[in-house]
Design an enzyme around this catalytic site. Structure first.
Site, PDB file in Angstrom:
ATOM      1  N   ASP A 152      83.308  24.363 112.187  1.00  0.00           N
ATOM      2  CA  ASP A 152      81.960  24.861 111.890  1.00  0.00           C
ATOM      3  C   ASP A 152      81.249  25.413 113.130  1.00  0.00           C
ATOM      4  OD1 ASP A 152      82.344  24.224 109.277  1.00  0.00           O
ATOM      5  OD2 ASP A 152      81.065  22.450 109.264  1.00  0.00           O
ATOM      6  N   ARG A 155      90.628  26.611 100.144  1.00  0.00           N
ATOM      7  CA  ARG A 155      89.964  25.327  99.933  1.00  0.00           C
ATOM      8  C   ARG A 155      90.412  24.613  98.656  1.00  0.00           C
ATOM      9  NH1 ARG A 155      83.922  25.705 102.262  1.00  0.00           N
ATOM     10  NH2 ARG A 155      84.556  23.743 103.095  1.00  0.00           N
ATOM     11  N   LYS A 167      73.489  18.323 107.407  1.00  0.00           N
ATOM     12  CA  LYS A 167      73.795  18.805 106.052  1.00  0.00           C
ATOM     13  C   LYS A 167      75.003  18.051 105.474  1.00  0.00           C
ATOM     14  CE  LYS A 167      76.304  22.782 105.426  1.00  0.00           C
ATOM     15  NZ  LYS A 167      77.441  22.516 104.528  1.00  0.00           N
ATOM     16  N   ASN A 168      76.055  17.945 106.290  1.00  0.00           N
ATOM     17  CA  ASN A 168      77.294  17.365 105.777  1.00  0.00           C
ATOM     18  C   ASN A 168      77.230  15.846 105.636  1.00  0.00           C
ATOM     19  OD1 ASN A 168      78.260  19.913 105.629  1.00  0.00           O
ATOM     20  ND2 ASN A 168      79.706  19.740 107.357  1.00  0.00           N
ATOM     21  N   CYS A 187      81.227  28.317 100.729  1.00  0.00           N
ATOM     22  CA  CYS A 187      81.479  29.477 101.588  1.00  0.00           C
ATOM     23  C   CYS A 187      82.826  30.120 101.274  1.00  0.00           C
ATOM     24  CB  CYS A 187      81.499  29.034 103.041  1.00  0.00           C
ATOM     25  SG  CYS A 187      79.910  29.158 103.839  1.00  0.00           S
ATOM     26  N   ILE A 207      91.632  21.403  96.226  1.00  0.00           N
ATOM     27  CA  ILE A 207      91.120  20.031  96.126  1.00  0.00           C
ATOM     28  C   ILE A 207      92.202  19.071  95.621  1.00  0.00           C
ATOM     29  CG2 ILE A 207      88.675  20.631  95.899  1.00  0.00           C
ATOM     30  CD1 ILE A 207      88.998  20.152  92.868  1.00  0.00           C
ATOM     31  N   ASP A 208      93.476  19.448  95.905  1.00  0.00           N
ATOM     32  CA  ASP A 208      94.591  18.610  95.447  1.00  0.00           C
ATOM     33  C   ASP A 208      94.524  17.182  96.005  1.00  0.00           C
ATOM     34  OD1 ASP A 208      95.003  20.128  97.853  1.00  0.00           O
ATOM     35  OD2 ASP A 208      97.031  19.336  97.951  1.00  0.00           O
ATOM     36  N   ARG A 264      71.672  28.220 103.690  1.00  0.00           N
ATOM     37  CA  ARG A 264      72.404  27.093 103.112  1.00  0.00           C
ATOM     38  C   ARG A 264      72.449  25.906 104.070  1.00  0.00           C
ATOM     39  NH1 ARG A 264      78.073  28.075 102.087  1.00  0.00           N
ATOM     40  NH2 ARG A 264      77.827  25.841 101.904  1.00  0.00           N
TER      41      ARG A 264
HETATM   42  C1  UD1 Z   1      83.909  19.657 105.242  1.00  0.00           C
HETATM   43  C2  UD1 Z   1      82.574  20.226 105.652  1.00  0.00           C
HETATM   44  C3  UD1 Z   1      82.740  21.619 106.223  1.00  0.00           C
HETATM   45  C4  UD1 Z   1      83.762  21.593 107.359  1.00  0.00           C
HETATM   46  C5  UD1 Z   1      85.054  20.903 106.931  1.00  0.00           C
HETATM   47  C6  UD1 Z   1      86.039  20.699 108.057  1.00  0.00           C
HETATM   48  C7  UD1 Z   1      81.042  19.179 104.102  1.00  0.00           C
HETATM   49  C8  UD1 Z   1      80.072  19.346 102.984  1.00  0.00           C
HETATM   50  N1  UD1 Z   1      81.709  20.280 104.491  1.00  0.00           N
HETATM   51  O1  UD1 Z   1      84.437  20.518 104.231  1.00  0.00           O
HETATM   52  O2  UD1 Z   1      81.480  22.059 106.701  1.00  0.00           O
HETATM   53  O3  UD1 Z   1      84.060  22.909 107.746  1.00  0.00           O
HETATM   54  O4  UD1 Z   1      84.764  19.609 106.370  1.00  0.00           O
HETATM   55  O5  UD1 Z   1      85.455  19.951 109.072  1.00  0.00           O
HETATM   56  O6  UD1 Z   1      81.162  18.117 104.659  1.00  0.00           O
HETATM   57  N2  UD1 Z   1      92.382  20.606 102.001  1.00  0.00           N
HETATM   58  C9  UD1 Z   1      93.447  20.615 101.143  1.00  0.00           C
HETATM   59  N3  UD1 Z   1      93.362  19.909  99.977  1.00  0.00           N
HETATM   60  C10 UD1 Z   1      92.261  19.183  99.654  1.00  0.00           C
HETATM   61  C11 UD1 Z   1      91.166  19.159 100.545  1.00  0.00           C
HETATM   62  C12 UD1 Z   1      91.262  19.890 101.721  1.00  0.00           C
HETATM   63  O7  UD1 Z   1      94.465  21.256 101.395  1.00  0.00           O
HETATM   64  O8  UD1 Z   1      92.235  18.546  98.599  1.00  0.00           O
HETATM   65  C13 UD1 Z   1      92.461  21.383 103.266  1.00  0.00           C
HETATM   66  C14 UD1 Z   1      91.454  22.534 103.287  1.00  0.00           C
HETATM   67  O9  UD1 Z   1      91.944  23.675 102.657  1.00  0.00           O
HETATM   68  C15 UD1 Z   1      91.265  22.732 104.767  1.00  0.00           C
HETATM   69  C16 UD1 Z   1      91.371  21.322 105.327  1.00  0.00           C
HETATM   70  O10 UD1 Z   1      92.054  20.558 104.338  1.00  0.00           O
HETATM   71  O11 UD1 Z   1      92.307  23.503 105.289  1.00  0.00           O
HETATM   72  C17 UD1 Z   1      90.044  20.689 105.685  1.00  0.00           C
HETATM   73  O12 UD1 Z   1      89.258  20.569 104.564  1.00  0.00           O
HETATM   74  P1  UD1 Z   1      88.220  19.390 104.374  1.00  0.00           P
HETATM   75  O13 UD1 Z   1      88.225  18.486 105.571  1.00  0.00           O
HETATM   76  O14 UD1 Z   1      88.452  18.782 103.044  1.00  0.00           O
HETATM   77  O15 UD1 Z   1      86.848  20.189 104.370  1.00  0.00           O
HETATM   78  P2  UD1 Z   1      85.663  20.047 103.355  1.00  0.00           P
HETATM   79  O16 UD1 Z   1      85.457  18.617 102.981  1.00  0.00           O
HETATM   80  O17 UD1 Z   1      85.802  21.056 102.284  1.00  0.00           O
END
Ligand code: UD1
Length: 418
Positions: free
Chosen positions: A305, A121, A22-23, A116, A123-124, A397
């Site tokens: 995960d 989460r 999926k990812n 989820c 996105i900064d 999902r």
């Molecule tokens: C992806 C996976 C998800 C998995 C996660 C961690 C996909 C579609 N999803 O999610 O299944 O659980 O990786 O392996 O691939 N963070 C920030 N700022 C940001 C982005 C992230 O602080 O801009 C933090 C998040 O809050 C979290 C950590 O970084 O604590 C990891 O997040 P990230 O690796 O970005 O996970 P996703 O890409 O959302």
């Protein structure tokens, strides 16, 4: 709304083929917008997140067809750079669309992403990186507005190896002017897969799987036919199911390298594991021992995960375990449901203290998120008696035909419509 009825207590035997990850697939959908040529993604799993991503592409004006397990995307007529809030709220991965929409249209408007309910989460990291590439960003009324004349390569350092931010920068950087360097990049196998896909389209990108990814921007990208990497999380879910229920199961499609930390922990539990090429065989007999401590970490650490599933396993092992969730702050929401089945787990912030019980009993429980829901299914398979797991929309999902695959291993599980 569907639910599972599970009659637990049966051992699992047999082999199961793992779906494409999926990812890995979701960012490839986003990448398809980088070209106006045809993109074919082979062996795409039929899961809700994929259908949602297809819908996002259609809203942009792309033609997306599902044919015999493959997806054919033609975005030559794509004209819109706006993603409606209804779709982005359903799927967090829609945030990848920022990088590819900016590459294609130099503009993107997207509602704050959903997915989820497992924590804040933010996105900064995504937005700061795009700013460094020359994108101006403003936020109002829950929407993010991005625009640029052009994107220019830059040296970027990620404070945390975010999977999504790394992928978004890769998607933005492949057609930016000049060189983009990502230091502190995420190293997940799905990042390596995205690099292979982009290289196949003609991108100049190296380093995925290490801390530093280097991209030389190119002016255009071509079409591609591509089979994504298989789903290590689905594979891990079946291995943990077998560990929990007892029996002998082989998963096919995933190499041991992509699941190293899980296999290490399952051996610690007392499972026997044999690996060969892309096959992993696990056997589990007798009562297993708890893992003393598991901490979720970016790859190659223990994947967040699989945290819920390994906690369900530990809940019936001998001894005690400390499970530390470092990635997502509210990822223990499934624990009260496991407690209804007799698990003895205490959650304090990011830590779950598990005291192994001799067995779980059937109960009516509700899946609140994708992986937590999978953990409840595994717990129910191992429990004595009948369980009902409701709200399968979360499980759908990320898992295609979970019940069919488990039934082929000997589980008593059926899906019913309420
Ligand atoms: C992806 C996976 C998800 C998995 C996660 C961690 C996909 C579609 N999803 O999610 O299944 O659980 O990786 O392996 O691939 N963070 C920030 N700022 C940001 C982005 C992230 O602080 O801009 C933090 C998040 O809050 C979290 C950590 O970084 O604590 C990891 O997040 P990230 O690796 O970005 O996970 P996703 O890409 O959302």
């Amino acid at each position: 709304m569907d639910k599972y009825i599970i009659d637990g207590g049966r051992r699992l035997f047999g082999s199961v083929k793992v779906q494409s990850a999926k990812n890995a697939v979701l960012p490839l959908f986003a990448a398809s917008v980088l070209t106006d040529k045809q993109v074919t993604i082979c062996e795409t799993p039929e899961i809700a997140d994929v259908f949602c991503m297809a819908q996002i592409l259609r809203e942009l004006g792309a033609d997306v067809k599902f044919e015999r397990g493959n997806v054919i995307i033609d975005s030559s007529d794509a004209h819109s750079h706006i993603i409606s809030s209804a779709l982005t709220k359903e799927l967090r991965s829609s945030v990848f669309m920022l990088g590819s929409l900016l590459s294609r249209f130099h503009r993107a408007v997207i509602a704050y992403p959903g997915g989820c309910d497992i924590g804040l989460r933010p996105i900064d990291l995504h937005l700061n990186a795009l700013k460094r590439l020359g994108v101006s960003i403003s936020e109002r009324d829950g929407y993010i507005y991005c625009a640029c004349e052009k994107m220019t390569g830059a040296e970027l350092v990620l404070d945390f190896p975010s999977v999504g931010a790394t992928e978004n920068i890769m998607l933005a950087g492949v057609k930016a002017e000049g060189r983009t360097v990502i230091e502190g990049a995420a190293k997940e196998p799905e990042i390596v897969d995205l690099q292979k896909f982009l290289s196949g389209m003609g991108a100049k990108i190296v380093g995925a799987g290490t801390d530093v990814i280097t991209i030389e921007g190119v002016s255009s990208l071509g079409g591609i036919t591509y089979t994504p990497v298989k789903d290590r999380i689905e594979a891990g879910t079946f291995l943990i199911a077998c560990a929990l229920c007892g029996g002998e199961v082989e998963v096919e499609g995933v190499t041991a390298d992509n699941l190293g930390m899980l296999l290490h922990k399952l051996r610690e539990n007392g499972c026997k594991i044999h690996t060969k090429n892309d096959k992993i065989r696990l056997s589990s007999y007798g009562r297993l021992k708890c893992n003393r401590r598991i901490e979720t970490m970016p790859f190659p650490g223990f994947p967040t995960d699989l945290q819920a599933q390994i906690t369900a396993l530990n809940s019936v092992c001998e001894g005690g375990a400390l499970i530390v969730e470092n990635l997502f702050e509210t990822r223990f929401k499934y624990v009260p449901e496991l407690q209804r089945m007799g698990a003895d787990i205490e959650v304090r912030g990011r830590n779950a203290f598990v005291r192994g019980v001799s067995g779980l009993h059937g109960a009516a429980v509700t899946a609140g998120d994708l992986r937590g829901g999978a953990a409840l299914v595994l717990a129910a398979l191992g429990a004595e008696g009948i369980s009902e797991v409701s709200d399968l929309s979360h499980i759908d999902r990320g898992y295609s035909d979970l019940e069919g695959k488990l039934r082929s291993l000997g589980a008593e599980i059926k899906r019913v419509r309420i």
